[in-house]
Design an enzyme around this catalytic site. Sequence first.
Site, PDB file in Angstrom:
ATOM      1  N   ARG A  68       0.822  -1.205   0.000  1.00 36.43           N
ATOM      2  CA  ARG A  68       0.000   0.000   0.000  1.00 36.43           C
ATOM      3  C   ARG A  68       0.861   1.262   0.000  1.00 36.43           C
ATOM      4  O   ARG A  68       0.382   2.341  -0.351  1.00 36.43           O
ATOM      5  CB  ARG A  68      -0.949  -0.030   1.210  1.00 36.43           C
ATOM      6  CG  ARG A  68      -2.112   0.920   1.118  1.00 36.43           C
ATOM      7  CD  ARG A  68      -3.380   0.415   1.825  1.00 36.43           C
ATOM      8  NE  ARG A  68      -3.150  -0.263   3.074  1.00 36.43           N
ATOM      9  CZ  ARG A  68      -2.992   0.332   4.276  1.00 36.43           C
ATOM     10  NH1 ARG A  68      -3.024   1.648   4.352  1.00 36.43           N
ATOM     11  NH2 ARG A  68      -2.811  -0.388   5.361  1.00 36.43           N
ATOM     12  N   TYR A 122     -16.013  14.630 -17.890  1.00 36.97           N
ATOM     13  CA  TYR A 122     -16.498  13.254 -17.825  1.00 36.97           C
ATOM     14  C   TYR A 122     -17.650  13.204 -16.823  1.00 36.97           C
ATOM     15  O   TYR A 122     -17.596  13.816 -15.753  1.00 36.97           O
ATOM     16  CB  TYR A 122     -15.347  12.338 -17.417  1.00 36.97           C
ATOM     17  CG  TYR A 122     -15.762  10.941 -17.034  1.00 36.97           C
ATOM     18  CD1 TYR A 122     -16.531  10.159 -17.894  1.00 36.97           C
ATOM     19  CD2 TYR A 122     -15.393  10.409 -15.809  1.00 36.97           C
ATOM     20  CE1 TYR A 122     -16.921   8.880 -17.532  1.00 36.97           C
ATOM     21  CE2 TYR A 122     -15.765   9.129 -15.444  1.00 36.97           C
ATOM     22  CZ  TYR A 122     -16.537   8.368 -16.312  1.00 36.97           C
ATOM     23  OH  TYR A 122     -16.922   7.107 -15.949  1.00 36.97           O
ATOM     24  N   ASP A 187      -7.573  17.330 -17.097  1.00 38.67           N
ATOM     25  CA  ASP A 187      -7.818  15.950 -17.500  1.00 38.67           C
ATOM     26  C   ASP A 187      -7.329  15.811 -18.938  1.00 38.67           C
ATOM     27  O   ASP A 187      -7.921  16.354 -19.867  1.00 38.67           O
ATOM     28  CB  ASP A 187      -9.307  15.626 -17.390  1.00 38.67           C
ATOM     29  CG  ASP A 187      -9.603  14.145 -17.615  1.00 38.67           C
ATOM     30  OD1 ASP A 187      -8.846  13.495 -18.366  1.00 38.67           O
ATOM     31  OD2 ASP A 187     -10.599  13.649 -17.063  1.00 38.67           O
ATOM     32  N   LYS A 212      -7.837   4.212 -20.482  1.00 38.04           N
ATOM     33  CA  LYS A 212      -8.081   4.523 -21.882  1.00 38.04           C
ATOM     34  C   LYS A 212      -6.796   4.374 -22.711  1.00 38.04           C
ATOM     35  O   LYS A 212      -6.276   3.287 -22.876  1.00 38.04           O
ATOM     36  CB  LYS A 212      -8.678   5.913 -22.001  1.00 38.04           C
ATOM     37  CG  LYS A 212     -10.183   5.976 -21.730  1.00 38.04           C
ATOM     38  CD  LYS A 212     -10.585   5.646 -20.322  1.00 38.04           C
ATOM     39  CE  LYS A 212     -12.072   5.866 -20.089  1.00 38.04           C
ATOM     40  NZ  LYS A 212     -12.441   5.678 -18.673  1.00 38.04           N
TER      41      LYS A 212
END
Length: 391
Positions: A68, A122, A187, A212
């Site tokens: 982590r 988005y 973004d 993507k």
Amino acid sequence: MDTRRTPRALATEAVHAGRDDLAGLGLHAPPIDLSTTYPSYDSRAEAARIDAFATTGAEPEGPPVYGRLGNPTVARFETALARLEGTESAVAFASGMAALSAVLLVRGSMGLRHVVAVRPLYGCSDHLLTAGLLGSEVTWTDPAGVADALRPDTGLVLVETPANPTLAEIDLRAVAHACGSVPLLVDNTFATPVLQRPAGHGARLVLHSATKYLGGHGDVLAGVVACDEEFAGRLRQVRFATGGVLHPLAGYLLLRGLATLPVRVRAASANAAELAARLAADPRVARVHYPRIGGAMVSFEVHGDPHEVIAGVRLITPAVSLGSVDSLIQHPASISHRIVDADDRRDAGVSDRLLRLSVGLEDVEDLWADLDAALGERAGTPAPAEAPARV
């Protein structure tokens, strides 16, 4: 010669960044480290390293501690993406939304919960801000209104360019100037560093849904923020506390995807530009949106029923998401932006007749044949649309 410090072209960085040490290790392909924990026989030193991480969020020196806090395979991807975006660091997360959430949590922890944002974004990013799910408050504005929307508690300005799904573009230098000392987050999912590097235009934070184009094959879910090391440290602390870590196998797939990113984006962009031109000349199409900077995304509005187009494709896959080697089409008002209020959606240019096409690497003639059939009969349809709207 230390090639890590030698300026290299983007295509070269895409292939070699994050892999510079492999030859010295006697390796050609990057290893996948699946360990969740790592042995340490010096617990005093381990405690000191954990204290240091808690103070600054800097990556612990020496061997890894726990999955982590960080993973060597994921770190390779982060190094490579930072090099491609021209930033000091990058921090990867389990998804694009986890990455955006971490940014909001960092600023919110400093009492800076107000966000200035420009639509469209988005759909889930829009919803996260509008619903205040992380305690944030948002002021929506256009690019020209950013400076006037700032408040003493503004922690972030958020834009997406080209925007999802209208492909509207923003002058990043102008917006960065308007932000003053407030961090600008861009973004950059649609453009990728192949077409646009926002950090060079004044953005402090560059967000990707790495699912993507960075992955590029529709088989990995991830997000990443490219930024300066100071902000990266805070993001690592949030990632450690909330657990939104990226799996090592996903990190490996992303690093592999980056190697072909420039080739994939340029080839898909050539297909997209050709399809945009053909759609603009088609009388069944009311309007075409295609960015000035190019890219592999095309949006278009039809005169007829957009749902019939979705139902009519055979080669193109009717599915949410984008950026894969194969072409995908979807109806934003029904899927990706359904969660946005209908009036807000339409005000942002997301009409009910808009379709979003993610163009892949298939032969353009095959793609056009599929679109042509899905658009239906030509007889009795209105005049062709104007040339692609370069917005």
